[in-house]
Scaffold this motif. Sequence first.
Motif, PDB file in Angstrom:
ATOM      1  N   THR A  30      -0.141  -1.714   4.763  1.00  0.00           N
ATOM      2  CA  THR A  30       1.117  -1.336   5.387  1.00  0.00           C
ATOM      3  C   THR A  30       2.294  -1.956   4.641  1.00  0.00           C
ATOM      4  O   THR A  30       3.294  -1.283   4.365  1.00  0.00           O
ATOM      5  CB  THR A  30       1.140  -1.787   6.864  1.00  0.00           C
ATOM      6  OG1 THR A  30       0.025  -1.215   7.539  1.00  0.00           O
ATOM      7  CG2 THR A  30       2.423  -1.369   7.553  1.00  0.00           C
ATOM      8  N   GLU A  83       2.736  -0.188   1.277  1.00  0.00           N
ATOM      9  CA  GLU A  83       3.285   1.162   1.465  1.00  0.00           C
ATOM     10  C   GLU A  83       4.772   1.088   1.818  1.00  0.00           C
ATOM     11  O   GLU A  83       5.579   1.882   1.318  1.00  0.00           O
ATOM     12  CB  GLU A  83       2.503   1.910   2.550  1.00  0.00           C
ATOM     13  CG  GLU A  83       2.968   3.330   2.783  1.00  0.00           C
ATOM     14  CD  GLU A  83       2.785   4.244   1.581  1.00  0.00           C
ATOM     15  OE1 GLU A  83       3.582   5.208   1.456  1.00  0.00           O
ATOM     16  OE2 GLU A  83       1.866   4.020   0.765  1.00  0.00           O
ATOM     17  N   ASN A  84       5.139   0.145   2.659  1.00  0.00           N
ATOM     18  CA  ASN A  84       6.539  -0.019   3.037  1.00  0.00           C
ATOM     19  C   ASN A  84       7.390  -0.345   1.807  1.00  0.00           C
ATOM     20  O   ASN A  84       8.432   0.269   1.584  1.00  0.00           O
ATOM     21  CB  ASN A  84       6.681  -1.124   4.084  1.00  0.00           C
ATOM     22  CG  ASN A  84       8.125  -1.388   4.439  1.00  0.00           C
ATOM     23  OD1 ASN A  84       8.805  -0.519   4.980  1.00  0.00           O
ATOM     24  ND2 ASN A  84       8.604  -2.565   4.114  1.00  0.00           N
ATOM     25  N   THR A 108      12.650   2.538   6.449  1.00  0.00           N
ATOM     26  CA  THR A 108      11.258   2.664   6.008  1.00  0.00           C
ATOM     27  C   THR A 108      10.338   1.811   6.870  1.00  0.00           C
ATOM     28  O   THR A 108       9.217   2.215   7.176  1.00  0.00           O
ATOM     29  CB  THR A 108      11.081   2.288   4.517  1.00  0.00           C
ATOM     30  OG1 THR A 108      11.543   0.964   4.297  1.00  0.00           O
ATOM     31  CG2 THR A 108      11.801   3.255   3.613  1.00  0.00           C
ATOM     32  N   LEU A 115       7.363   3.490   9.156  1.00  0.00           N
ATOM     33  CA  LEU A 115       5.965   3.094   8.963  1.00  0.00           C
ATOM     34  C   LEU A 115       5.347   2.587  10.270  1.00  0.00           C
ATOM     35  O   LEU A 115       4.196   2.896  10.575  1.00  0.00           O
ATOM     36  CB  LEU A 115       5.870   2.021   7.881  1.00  0.00           C
ATOM     37  CG  LEU A 115       4.618   2.047   7.044  1.00  0.00           C
ATOM     38  CD1 LEU A 115       4.363   3.405   6.441  1.00  0.00           C
ATOM     39  CD2 LEU A 115       4.693   1.010   5.954  1.00  0.00           C
TER      40      LEU A 115
END
Length: 189
Positions: A64, A67-68, A149, A153
């Motif tokens: 996570t 990806e962020n 973002t 997420l």
Amino acid sequence: MGALKSKFKGSKSKSSQKAKTKIHLPESSSAKKTVDPRLPFQTYRQIFSLRNAWKAVTRSMEETAKENLMRFLKKHEQYAEYFPSYDTNKSEEDIKDSFEFENDALEIFGLFDDVVNNLEEVDKALVEISHVFSTNEKISEILKAMDPTFMALLSEILGDRYTETTEENFRLLYDFVLTEGEKCIGGKS
């Protein structure tokens, strides 16, 4: 048969006497919990709900966080210089597989993780915020830009559990971290 009937009668009356006796159970520990006035939350229930939602994030914290940061840097390339592990000459997979990129990403998510885990011990949370903001001169600016973002997420991870209330609690948390961090660096960003 009369003797048998009296035995049942006697036992029935004893059990009904026991039922009338009050049982004193200990009070719920959550009923006594109060919210530190330095926190932006009004009720302990908000903290409890936030922590439960955050557990889903911690189950896949590394992925996570990466990806962020990846989404953030794609959207805001001007911050790439603060993350040398983000090399546009490499594939997204290679960047995400980089140990340095993971560390950069986890520094941000780690801050929120530490704050969430210390909402009952606010002094510890404030020390963590102070440490991160004092060691990274652009963190305030980066976090201000990263809000969309980060929230998007969280919404993806939590799915149906990302309610308006959950979003509000995470916004309160995010703003708390930013506000306290800026206090630590004297309002500079």
